[in-house]
Each structure stands twice: as structure tokens, then as C-alpha cells.
Design a protein around this motif. Structure first.
Motif, PDB file in Angstrom:
ATOM      1  N   ILE A 232     -16.719  72.938  99.223  1.00  0.00           N
ATOM      2  CA  ILE A 232     -15.701  73.966  99.052  1.00  0.00           C
ATOM      3  C   ILE A 232     -15.832  75.007 100.163  1.00  0.00           C
ATOM      4  N   PRO A 233     -14.746  75.693 100.544  1.00  0.00           N
ATOM      5  CA  PRO A 233     -14.811  76.682 101.627  1.00  0.00           C
ATOM      6  C   PRO A 233     -15.247  78.058 101.120  1.00  0.00           C
ATOM      7  N   LEU A 234     -16.291  78.075 100.317  1.00  0.00           N
ATOM      8  CA  LEU A 234     -16.713  79.308  99.654  1.00  0.00           C
ATOM      9  C   LEU A 234     -18.220  79.251  99.422  1.00  0.00           C
ATOM     10  N   THR A 235     -18.921  80.334  99.746  1.00  0.00           N
ATOM     11  CA  THR A 235     -20.309  80.484  99.342  1.00  0.00           C
ATOM     12  C   THR A 235     -20.342  80.969  97.899  1.00  0.00           C
ATOM     13  N   ARG A 236     -21.081  80.296  97.058  1.00  0.00           N
ATOM     14  CA  ARG A 236     -21.202  80.730  95.671  1.00  0.00           C
ATOM     15  C   ARG A 236     -22.410  81.648  95.526  1.00  0.00           C
ATOM     16  N   SER A 237     -22.199  82.803  94.924  1.00  0.00           N
ATOM     17  CA  SER A 237     -23.264  83.758  94.643  1.00  0.00           C
ATOM     18  C   SER A 237     -23.263  84.024  93.148  1.00  0.00           C
ATOM     19  N   MET A 238     -24.237  83.450  92.444  1.00  0.00           N
ATOM     20  CA  MET A 238     -24.259  83.463  90.982  1.00  0.00           C
ATOM     21  C   MET A 238     -25.335  84.424  90.484  1.00  0.00           C
ATOM     22  N   ALA A 239     -24.910  85.505  89.859  1.00  0.00           N
ATOM     23  CA  ALA A 239     -25.857  86.504  89.371  1.00  0.00           C
ATOM     24  C   ALA A 239     -26.694  85.945  88.223  1.00  0.00           C
ATOM     25  N   HIS A 240     -27.975  86.352  88.173  1.00  0.00           N
ATOM     26  CA  HIS A 240     -28.832  86.022  87.033  1.00  0.00           C
ATOM     27  C   HIS A 240     -29.559  87.289  86.598  1.00  0.00           C
ATOM     28  N   GLN A 241     -30.486  87.179  85.686  1.00  0.00           N
ATOM     29  CA  GLN A 241     -31.026  88.380  85.049  1.00  0.00           C
ATOM     30  C   GLN A 241     -31.881  89.240  85.966  1.00  0.00           C
ATOM     31  N   ALA A 242     -32.303  88.707  87.106  1.00  0.00           N
ATOM     32  CA  ALA A 242     -33.137  89.505  88.004  1.00  0.00           C
ATOM     33  C   ALA A 242     -32.746  89.320  89.462  1.00  0.00           C
ATOM     34  N   GLY A 243     -31.489  88.977  89.721  1.00  0.00           N
ATOM     35  CA  GLY A 243     -31.038  88.771  91.092  1.00  0.00           C
ATOM     36  C   GLY A 243     -29.846  87.844  91.122  1.00  0.00           C
ATOM     37  N   TRP A 244     -29.887  86.854  92.027  1.00  0.00           N
ATOM     38  CA  TRP A 244     -28.742  85.956  92.160  1.00  0.00           C
ATOM     39  C   TRP A 244     -29.156  84.645  92.838  1.00  0.00           C
ATOM     40  N   GLN A 245     -28.300  83.651  92.696  1.00  0.00           N
ATOM     41  CA  GLN A 245     -28.532  82.331  93.277  1.00  0.00           C
ATOM     42  C   GLN A 245     -27.393  81.987  94.228  1.00  0.00           C
ATOM     43  N   TRP A 246     -27.741  81.365  95.374  1.00  0.00           N
ATOM     44  CA  TRP A 246     -26.687  80.931  96.291  1.00  0.00           C
ATOM     45  C   TRP A 246     -26.538  79.413  96.253  1.00  0.00           C
TER      46      TRP A 246
END
Length: 480
Positions: A232-246
Motif C-alpha cells: 500500500i502507498p502508506l506507512t502504517r503507524s499503530m499506537a499501542h499502550q506505550a508507544g507505536w508500531q510501524w
């Protein structure tokens, strides 16, 4: 990047030696970029199709922030312009009135790049009608730039630096000494030794400014996985309880990582969380990368210029690390010494570096501070912290009036601030009175025509995956 830039612009006047060791790996998580990289590539006269094939790159239209405002609430920070501005007021004022009158849809519906990213579509448009960047393999990118450097006169020397010598009169670096015993003298040294900061930190003793009171995250774990679906033409940035995941999709694999604060999450729990939330076969051994959110007080000291991680690090949330390298290289070329190092050039270089990274720092703090999450102490503490005064002013100005004013030469333009503040839940209390000059019928037509134009264009774009395969894919892909 530094060697490639200097060789292209000043290589005929300089003796450039690039010292690096194949035994020393790079951090290697800088796989998402922003549109400014296209300017750097134009400077280097890079063929885009060749570059993308060599680095297995895909296109990027923005960043999807999942759960940053609140659990289950997502938004996109895209690279494009939204709507049409008036010289007295930005489009957000007309949109805000449209919302009040029930005439407007979501703010992102008026941005081509944002809608294209939602539909997983992409194409090059005439007159640079689509703003984009890349997802790329950082290791392959380094090797690609090396092949550009050497024909332009850069001498690459394989080896590890074990010590340095200094001039007795002023303390500047005289030479570096390699493990093999080879000694390399120079007039100017560019420190690209990463977090170690061998020359800028150890030799020149230039201190770091610690920004962990605003940026809590101090760890990252990176891992690569096999692709299980279209890129996909998008970076995913997924928030979690102590930061985020890419999650960053390339042609041949996917880059994944977890950014977190060790004050709220230990390394073992972070590792389990990351590996429990990836898709596809794990291809590499996950590794913990400690970092400190900081910046050198000065990045040019004496005859040493620190570029990259040796100069400081924020975090990869807005993909600014490669941009800051690029800006440092260009700024160095603009102020490059001719007959000795000028203290005025050094002072100007440092002032510009500090101003730029402080604006980026504030933009990153915005993402964390303006949140509505109640699920963890990390997010509650980020919301409660005291923030820099300049950022506080920007937030309150937008909240009260809808106005955003760009500071000269800062990276993120008005629309970036608007997208993130709206996405994080700040709705302006008022709009500019210029918008009141439009009646409901005229405003409805104005908004509707922009949205219709965006929708028509998006529907004409091919699928991103198909476009990449035809444009720069591997031979086995292009035949499909």
C-alpha cells in the motif's frame, strides 16, 4: 548520502575519502521517507526507475495514524494539499463553515493524495500533480549511492576507525587511524559514526540536549517479514499502550518495528507484542535498539560536522531521519569552506540545524500530547506534560481561530499541522470571516467541486501494486 552529494557538486575540487566497514551494520530502520528526498535525487541526477528497482522501493503518499487520537480512531497525515486556499485564509476555514452548515464531509475528502492512499492507488500525474515519497530498503539504498560515488571520484576505504589524532594548536582533528594502521589526514571530517559520535562526541566533547521530558520513547525493535499482500502507498503507524508500531511495505518484504518507552514497557514484553502483531514469515532476528531523543548543542564544531545519528535523533514517527541527513548535506554544501573554516559559516550552519530540528521536535510532540486515550499511563502522562511554549501557542491559536502560520524554512507546512491537529481531535472554535462571504449554495458548490475533482482523479488511478510492478518491479513481477 554525504559522499554522493559532495561528489556531485564539489567533487572536482575536493579529495573525498569515504571510510566505512562492512563489519559494522547500520541501524537500518530508516525505510520510510518524505517528498523532499525527490529534490536530493534530482540534484544527484538519479533515474527514479533504476533507483526504485535497486532499492525495491514502493511509493508513499502519507502516514496512517491508527489509534493515536483514541483507541479505534484513525486518521491520515498525507503529503498533499487539501482544498483551495484564499490569500486571506486557508481552506480549513471554508471547510469549518461547511461543517457548521452541514455542507462538508471529512476534511481528508478534499485531498487527492489522502484519498488515493485510502484507495491504494497511485500514478505519476502531469505537472507533479501527485506529492509522494518512497518506502525503500535502507541497506540497498546505501549500496546504490556507493556505486554513484566512486565513479565521481570518491575513494572508499574499508576499515574500522580505532583512534584519531589532533592538532596541538587548536584541537581540531588531524587524522583518523584505522585498525590496519593506515592513517588518513583531512581538512574537514564528516562524522557519520551513528550513536557513537566518535569525533563530535568523544573527540570534540560536544554535549547532547536531552528531550526525553517531551519524547518518552527510548527503544525500538526492528524486524523484517515476508509480504503477504499488495504493497500500500502508506506507512502504517499503530499506537499501542506505550508507544507505536510501524509497518512499511516494500516490493520484496515488509519492514516492521515497535517504538516504545522503557519506563512503561520492558524489552521482553515489547518483543512479544511486536512478534504477536506482524503478518507474514519473520525473516530476520528482532533486535532492540536503544536511543535517546536528543540533539547536539552544535553539530559543526571545529573541523568536524556530525550528520545523521551522530548529530542526534528524535524518533521515526514522521520519517524525518533521512530528511535531516539530506538537509545537513545540502546545508554543508551551501556553507562549504573555501580558504579555511569560517566561524560565521559554522555559526549559521548550527543555527539553521537547531531551528529546523526544534520545529520537527515540536511537531512530533504534538502527536503524543494531543490525545484522548485513557487506556494506559503512557498516554495520560503525555497529555498532562508541559510542552514547549511555541508549540502551546500553535495549538491554542488553531483551537481558537483555525489559523496556522508556517515559520520560514520549517519542514512541515500548514496542511501538515492542520491534518494532525484535526486528526487528533482539535476542532477550531471559529473560522475566518472571509468564509462568511459565501452563501450556502456557493459554499456547497465550492466544496463539492473540489471533492468531485479529487474523486474523479482517484478513480482513474491504477492500483498502487500494479503500477509499481510495471514501473520498477523485478523482472518476474513485470511479466505478470
Amino acid at each position: 548520502m554525504a559522499a554522493a552529494g559532495l561528489a556531485k557538486v564539489l567533487g572536482k575540487r575536493l579529495d573525498i575519502k569515504l571510510v566505512e566497514s562492512d563489519d559494522i551494520g547500520t541501524v537500518g530502520v530508516g525505510e520510510a521517507t518524505i517528498p523532499t528526498l525527490l529534490n536530493f535525487h534530482n540534484l544527484l541526477e538519479i533515474n527514479e526507475q533504476e533507483f526504485m528497482a535497486e532499492t525495491q522501493a514502493t511509493f508513499k503518499l502519507g502516514i496512517g495514524f491508527e489509534g493515536w487520537r483514541n483507541v479505534g480512531e484513525d486518521y491520515i497525515h498525507s503529503f498533499g494539499m487539501t482544498g483551495t486556499d484564499h490569500w486571506t485564509a486557508g481552506f480549513q476555514h471554508f471547510w469549518r463553515k461547511g461543517v457548521q452548515r452541514g455542507l462538508a464531509s471529512d476534511y481528508g475528502d478534499y485531498c487527492l493524495e489522502l484519498k488515493a492512499s485510502q484507495e491504494n492507488r497511485f500514478a505519476h500525474l502531469p505537472n507533479q500533480g501527485m506529492n509522494y515519497a518512497y518506502h525503500l530498503d535502507a541497506g540497498r539504498y546505501a549500496r546504490y549511492l556507493r556505486r554513484l560515488c566512486e565513479p565521481r571520484g570518491v575513494q572508499r576505504i574499508e576499515g574500522k576507525i580505532v583512534r584519531y589524532t589532533r592538532h596541538e594548536d587548536n584541537g581540531d582533528i588531524r587524522s583518523i587511524v584505522l585498525e590496519s594502521g593506515q592513517e588518513i589526514e583531512g581538512d574537514l571530517f564528516i562524522d557519520c559514526t551513528g550513536f557513537r559520535g566518535l569525533l563530535i562526541g568523544e573527540a570534540m566533547q560536544e554535549p547532547m540536549q536531552d528531550w526525553s521530558q517531551w519524547l518518552f520513547c527510548d527503544r525500538a525493535i526492528a524486524v523484517q517479514t515476508a509480504s503477504v499482500g499488495p504493497a500500500i502507498p502508506l506507512t502504517r503507524s499503530m499506537a499501542h499502550q506505550a508507544g507505536w508500531q510501524w509497518r512499511i511495505p516494500l516490493q520484496h518484504r515488509v519492514g516492521n518495528g515497535l517504538v516504545y518507552s522503557s519506563r512503561y514497557l520492558d524489552d521482553d514484553a515489547a518483543m512479544r507484542q511486536l512478534l504477536g502483531n506482524v503478518a507474514g514469515e519473520v525473516l530476520t532476528t528482532p533486535r532492540v535498539i536503544p536511543f535517546q531523543p536528543c540533539q547536539r548543542r552544535n553539530t559543526w564544531v571545529g573541523n568536524v560536522v556530525a550528520i545523521g545519528l551522530s548529530s542526534g535523533f528524535l524518533e521515526p514517527i514522521e520519517s524525518t531521519s533521512i530528511h535531516l541527513i539530506q538537509r545537513a548535506v545540502i546545508r554543508l554544501m551551501q556553507t562549504f569552506p573555501a580558504d579555511g573554516i569560517s566561524p560565521y559559516d559554522v555559526a549559521e550552519y548550527n543555527a539553521q540545524c537547531n531551528s529546523e530540528i526544534e520545529h520537527i521536535r515540536d511537531f512530533i510532540i504534538l502527536h503524543y500530547h494531543v490525545n484522548q486515550r485513557q487506556d494506559s499511563q503512557f498516554w495520560q502522562d503525555a497529555r498532562a506534560m508541559e510542552i514547549p511554549a511555541g508549540l502551546r501557542h500553535r495549538i491554542e491559536l488553531f483551537r481558537a481561530t483555525g489559523r496556522v502560520f508556517r515559520i520560514p524554512n520549517e519542514l512541515f507546512a500548514e496542511n501538515s499541522w492542520i491534518q494532525v491537529m484535526l486528526g487528533q481531535g482539535i476542532m477550531p472554535a471559529a473560522h475566518h470571516q472571509t468564509a462568511d462571504l459565501m452563501g450556502d449554495e456557493e459554499l456547497s458548490h465550492f466544496l463539492g467541486s473540489i471533492k468531485a475533482s479529487v474523486d474523479r482523479t482517484v478513480q482513474q488511478l491504477p492500483a498502487h501494486q500494479l503500477y509499481v510492478e510495471r514501473y520498477c518491479g523485478r523482472p518476474d513481477q513485470a511479466a505478470r
